[in-house]
Structure formats: structure tokens, C-alpha cells
Write a protein that holds these residues in place. Structure first.
Motif, PDB file in Angstrom:
ATOM      1  N   SER A 212      -1.014  26.599  29.597  1.00 12.39           N
ATOM      2  CA  SER A 212       0.053  25.720  30.065  1.00 12.39           C
ATOM      3  C   SER A 212       0.788  26.251  31.292  1.00 12.39           C
ATOM      4  N   VAL A 213       0.486  27.484  31.716  1.00 12.34           N
ATOM      5  CA  VAL A 213       1.182  28.083  32.856  1.00 12.34           C
ATOM      6  C   VAL A 213       0.307  28.018  34.106  1.00 12.34           C
ATOM      7  N   LEU A 214       0.808  27.365  35.138  1.00 11.86           N
ATOM      8  CA  LEU A 214       0.087  27.299  36.403  1.00 11.86           C
ATOM      9  C   LEU A 214       0.124  28.659  37.088  1.00 11.86           C
ATOM     10  N   PRO A 215      -1.035  29.246  37.403  1.00  9.78           N
ATOM     11  CA  PRO A 215      -1.040  30.507  38.157  1.00  9.78           C
ATOM     12  C   PRO A 215      -0.414  30.306  39.530  1.00  9.78           C
ATOM     13  N   VAL A 216       0.400  31.243  39.963  1.00 10.81           N
ATOM     14  CA  VAL A 216       1.070  31.107  41.259  1.00 10.81           C
ATOM     15  C   VAL A 216       0.057  30.989  42.388  1.00 10.81           C
ATOM     16  N   GLU A 217      -1.143  31.547  42.189  1.00  6.56           N
ATOM     17  CA  GLU A 217      -2.180  31.472  43.218  1.00  6.56           C
ATOM     18  C   GLU A 217      -2.632  30.035  43.480  1.00  6.56           C
ATOM     19  N   TYR A 218      -2.431  29.143  42.502  1.00  8.41           N
ATOM     20  CA  TYR A 218      -2.868  27.754  42.651  1.00  8.41           C
ATOM     21  C   TYR A 218      -1.901  26.918  43.504  1.00  8.41           C
ATOM     22  N   LEU A 219      -0.717  27.443  43.771  1.00  6.42           N
ATOM     23  CA  LEU A 219       0.300  26.656  44.463  1.00  6.42           C
ATOM     24  C   LEU A 219      -0.177  26.125  45.810  1.00  6.42           C
ATOM     25  N   THR A 220      -0.960  26.903  46.519  1.00  8.03           N
ATOM     26  CA  THR A 220      -1.387  26.489  47.857  1.00  8.03           C
ATOM     27  C   THR A 220      -2.896  26.231  47.923  1.00  8.03           C
ATOM     28  N   SER A 221      -3.503  26.002  46.776  1.00  8.11           N
ATOM     29  CA  SER A 221      -4.927  25.684  46.734  1.00  8.11           C
ATOM     30  C   SER A 221      -5.146  24.207  47.071  1.00  8.11           C
ATOM     31  N   PRO A 222      -6.268  23.861  47.730  1.00  9.94           N
ATOM     32  CA  PRO A 222      -6.548  22.448  48.044  1.00  9.94           C
ATOM     33  C   PRO A 222      -6.995  21.648  46.828  1.00  9.94           C
ATOM     34  N   ILE A 223      -7.278  22.328  45.719  1.00 15.77           N
ATOM     35  CA  ILE A 223      -7.623  21.625  44.486  1.00 15.77           C
ATOM     36  C   ILE A 223      -6.809  22.190  43.332  1.00 15.77           C
ATOM     37  N   LEU A 224      -6.623  21.360  42.313  1.00 17.71           N
ATOM     38  CA  LEU A 224      -5.908  21.785  41.113  1.00 17.71           C
ATOM     39  C   LEU A 224      -6.805  21.493  39.909  1.00 17.71           C
ATOM     40  N   PRO A 225      -7.371  22.535  39.270  1.00 15.33           N
ATOM     41  CA  PRO A 225      -8.269  22.322  38.130  1.00 15.33           C
ATOM     42  C   PRO A 225      -7.510  22.262  36.806  1.00 15.33           C
ATOM     43  N   MET A 226      -7.833  21.268  35.995  1.00 13.56           N
ATOM     44  CA  MET A 226      -7.155  21.084  34.718  1.00 13.56           C
ATOM     45  C   MET A 226      -8.156  20.725  33.623  1.00 13.56           C
ATOM     46  N   ARG A 227      -7.732  20.910  32.395  1.00 17.05           N
ATOM     47  CA  ARG A 227      -8.511  20.450  31.247  1.00 17.05           C
ATOM     48  C   ARG A 227      -7.699  19.401  30.491  1.00 17.05           C
ATOM     49  N   ILE A 228      -8.353  18.310  30.163  1.00 16.75           N
ATOM     50  CA  ILE A 228      -7.734  17.222  29.419  1.00 16.75           C
ATOM     51  C   ILE A 228      -8.281  17.283  27.999  1.00 16.75           C
ATOM     52  N   ILE A 229      -7.435  17.593  27.038  1.00 18.08           N
ATOM     53  CA  ILE A 229      -7.885  17.867  25.670  1.00 18.08           C
ATOM     54  C   ILE A 229      -7.392  16.772  24.733  1.00 18.08           C
ATOM     55  N   ASP A 230      -8.321  16.041  24.153  1.00 26.82           N
ATOM     56  CA  ASP A 230      -8.000  14.947  23.238  1.00 26.82           C
ATOM     57  C   ASP A 230      -7.243  15.486  22.027  1.00 26.82           C
ATOM     58  N   GLN A 231      -6.100  14.908  21.717  1.00 28.36           N
ATOM     59  CA  GLN A 231      -5.276  15.385  20.611  1.00 28.36           C
ATOM     60  C   GLN A 231      -5.900  15.103  19.248  1.00 28.36           C
ATOM     61  N   ASN A 232      -6.838  14.172  19.177  1.00 30.88           N
ATOM     62  CA  ASN A 232      -7.430  13.809  17.895  1.00 30.88           C
ATOM     63  C   ASN A 232      -8.641  14.659  17.525  1.00 30.88           C
ATOM     64  N   ASN A 233      -9.474  14.990  18.546  1.00 26.71           N
ATOM     65  CA  ASN A 233     -10.702  15.716  18.211  1.00 26.71           C
ATOM     66  C   ASN A 233     -10.946  16.960  19.071  1.00 26.71           C
ATOM     67  N   ASP A 234      -9.987  17.322  19.906  1.00 27.47           N
ATOM     68  CA  ASP A 234     -10.081  18.509  20.773  1.00 27.47           C
ATOM     69  C   ASP A 234     -11.191  18.425  21.819  1.00 27.47           C
ATOM     70  N   LYS A 235     -11.787  17.272  21.988  1.00 26.39           N
ATOM     71  CA  LYS A 235     -12.815  17.121  23.008  1.00 26.39           C
ATOM     72  C   LYS A 235     -12.181  17.259  24.387  1.00 26.39           C
ATOM     73  N   GLN A 236     -12.885  17.953  25.300  1.00 31.42           N
ATOM     74  CA  GLN A 236     -12.304  18.254  26.603  1.00 31.42           C
ATOM     75  C   GLN A 236     -12.978  17.513  27.747  1.00 31.42           C
ATOM     76  N   LYS A 237     -12.164  17.136  28.706  1.00 28.70           N
ATOM     77  CA  LYS A 237     -12.636  16.643  29.992  1.00 28.70           C
ATOM     78  C   LYS A 237     -12.200  17.656  31.048  1.00 28.70           C
ATOM     79  N   PHE A 238     -13.043  17.855  32.053  1.00 27.80           N
ATOM     80  CA  PHE A 238     -12.685  18.754  33.144  1.00 27.80           C
ATOM     81  C   PHE A 238     -12.176  17.920  34.313  1.00 27.80           C
ATOM     82  N   CYS A 239     -10.972  18.235  34.768  1.00 24.85           N
ATOM     83  CA  CYS A 239     -10.328  17.447  35.825  1.00 24.85           C
ATOM     84  C   CYS A 239     -10.086  18.288  37.067  1.00 24.85           C
TER      85      CYS A 239
END
Length: 316
Positions: A212-239
């Protein structure tokens, strides 16, 4: 005029406080003061030695990108109701000097020593001290990408700092829009930041793959990588949210990047661009997916546009 400036400053600090909490930098301390160790070097007025440095917000966390490291973040807020100055160089150098000198004195401060001791039980062996300068304007008509305007500024050779991140309107909007858009589109999922693995963070067994903590190194990155985790089955999407507007070259590049690093946890990809129109760009996306060859039959791709405005944080 003095009272107005004070109110604008307080408004800016509230905006930035809510902004950093969105990054997972929760409950940062505010109003910290450091003893100045270079009173003559850091003086603002001739023959008036400086005695202290103020820190608007201070936050520390265990790094997930570097082994056995604590990150200490010294956050400076420069917020104005006026447009960014034209040219911005002089004011930028003034703001940068102020935070650079604060970082320099922080290296010998009690605050640094006390903070580092709090992380000794996590096996911390080193600390990384980073200045984070939020230079923001509430004027919507002014130039928003001010960092590109000052990229060639020649800095004072006497400044001593290892790392300072600069956040202007354009960068703040990109980060805020990215997170807010994913939260809105996937409202029944948990949103986490994806932590990249490299030669710098492979021996620390307590490092996570996402959190849940954004690394400070990501602040000036041209992309922001995230994981979207379904609350019902923990299935993940890569964003991946990109600071670019949609174009085929960027889409192909991000598709290959996503498919390479997410094989062990997801075959569903979500991409955000600052500008994307399904009617105009949908066929182009399908064309890019086909370039993956056999991989294309095993993945699902969703593309969205990121829109919003960080200034609205003051009303939340």
C-alpha cells in the motif's frame, strides 16, 4: 498580504497531506524543526546565521526496492494561488536550495538518528534521505509541466544532497488521476502498488512484491505499476498507468513489459493513458495485442483513460 500568504500556505499543506495519504504515506509528522549545522553557509540574510530548518511533512518507511534500507522523506510544500512564474528558474532555485539545505542538516540530526533506530528491529543497515518538493499552483490556466522548464537550470555547486524529487502540477495530476481512476473503475477491488525486483532488493526476505506504500522512486516515473486484487477471490489484474497519451508504440511497449513481469500472478492487464478514446483507438489496441502472437490468446486487456484533478482533495 501576510495573512493571505499564510492561508494559502495552510491550504497547500492540507492538499499535499491528503495527496501523500493517497500514496500510502499515512500519518506523516508535521512541523518538525532541525538545528542548522551550517549556520553561516545556510544564512538567508548577511550577518544573520541560520539556526533552524523547518520540515512541512516527514515520513519514513522500510524500502521495498532496496535491501535492508529505510527511506526518510523530507517533504517541502510550496503552494501558490498564482500561475507559475515566467521564467520559473529563479524561484525554482530558491525552493530547491531551501530543501537541499534541510536535507544536508538532516544527515546530522537527532530526528534522523531516532528514526533509524526505530527500524533496527527490521534488520535495517542503511538509510536513504530524500527531499520531496511539492511545487504546486491552484491556477488552472498556467503552465502545468513546470519541471521540464527548469530541467536545464544550473544549480549552486555548494548544494549537497543525494536525491530530491520535484512534483509539479502535471506530475501530481498524473499520479492522482492514475490512482483515483483505478479506484473508481474497480471499486470492489483492493489497489496495491507493484514493487519491481532487481539486483538491489533480492536478498532481504522481508521485502514484499506489492503493498500500500508508494515507493518514493515512483514519484517521477513515466509509469505507475499497480495490482488490482478482487476482494471476493483475491484474483489479480496487473495495471500500468502511463503519463503518455495513447499511441501504438507505447501500447506495444507496455504490453510486452506487462506480459514479461506478470506471468506468475496474472494474465489480465489494465492500461491507463492520459488520453484514450475507445471509438478512435479500440482497433489499434487489438492490433497491438495481435503482435504478441501466441501469447495473445491467453491474456485479457482493458484500456481506459485517466481523468480527475488533485486540487479537489481540499474538499474531501
Amino acid at each position: 498580504m501576510g495573512e493571505l500568504s499564510k492561508k494559502i500556505g495552510e491550504h497547500g499543506e492540507r492538499v499535499v497531506l491528503k495527496f501523500v495519504e493517497k500514496l500510502g504515506w499515512t500519518s506523516p509528522s508535521d512541523g518538525e524543526s532541525l538545528i542548522c549545522n551550517k549556520s553561516l553557509k545556510h544564512q538567508r540574510t548577511k550577518d544573520t546565521p541560520r539556526t533552524t530548518h523547518g520540515i512541512d511533512l516527514f515520513y519514513s518507511y522500510k524500502s521495498q526496492l532496496e535491501d535492508f534500507t529505510v527511506n526518510n522523506l523530507l517533504i517541502s510544500v510550496k503552494y501558490t494561488s498564482n500561475p507559475y512564474p515566467t521564467p520559473p528558474n529563479s524561484k525554482f532555485k530558491q525552493h530547491l536550495k531551501d530543501i537541499a539545505e534541510t536535507v544536508e542538516c538532516f544527515a546530522r540530526s537527532d530526528l534522523r538518528n531516532e528514526t533509524n533506530k526505530e527500524y533496527e528491529s527490521f534488520g535495517i543497515r542503511r538509510s536513504s534521505d530524500t527531499g520531496v518538493l511539492f511545487w504546486l499552483s491552484s491556477d488552472r490556466e498556467s503552465e502545468q509541466d513546470i519541471v521540464s522548464k527548469v530541467s536545464s537550470v544550473i544549480l549552486d555547486k555548494e548544494l549537497e544532497f543525494s536525491n530530491i524529487q520535484i512534483i509539479d502540477n502535471a506530475r501530481a495530476s498524473f499520479i492522482y488521476n492514475s490512482i483515483s481512476s483505478v479506484e473508481r473503475i474497480f471499486s470492489e477491488s483492493d489497489i496495491k502498488f507493484h514493487y519491481a525486483f532487481s539486483s538491489s532488493n533480492y536478498t532481504d526476505q522481508n521485502i514484499s512484491k506489492f503493498g500500500s506504500v508508494l515507493p518514493v522512486e515512483y514519484l517521477t516515473s513515466p509509469i505507475l505499476p499497480m495490482r488490482i486484487i478482487d476482494q471476493n477471490n483475491d484474483k489479480q489484474k496487473f495495471c500500468i498507468s502511463s503519463i503518455e497519451s495513447y499511441n501504438e508504440s507505447a501500447m506495444k511497449r507496455l504490453l510486452n513489459f506487462a506480459s514479461d513481469i506478470s506471468q506468475d500472478f496474472s494474465n489480465e492487464f489494465v492500461f491507463l493513458f492520459t488520453k484514450y478514446d475507445e471509438e478512435q483507438n479500440g482497433a489499434s489496441v487489438k492490433k497491438c495485442i495481435r503482435t504478441l502472437g501466441e501469447k495473445s490468446s491467453n491474456i485479457k486487456v482493458f484500456v481506459h483513460s485517466s481523468v480527475n484533478d488533485f486540487r479537489g482533495l481540499i474538499n474531501e
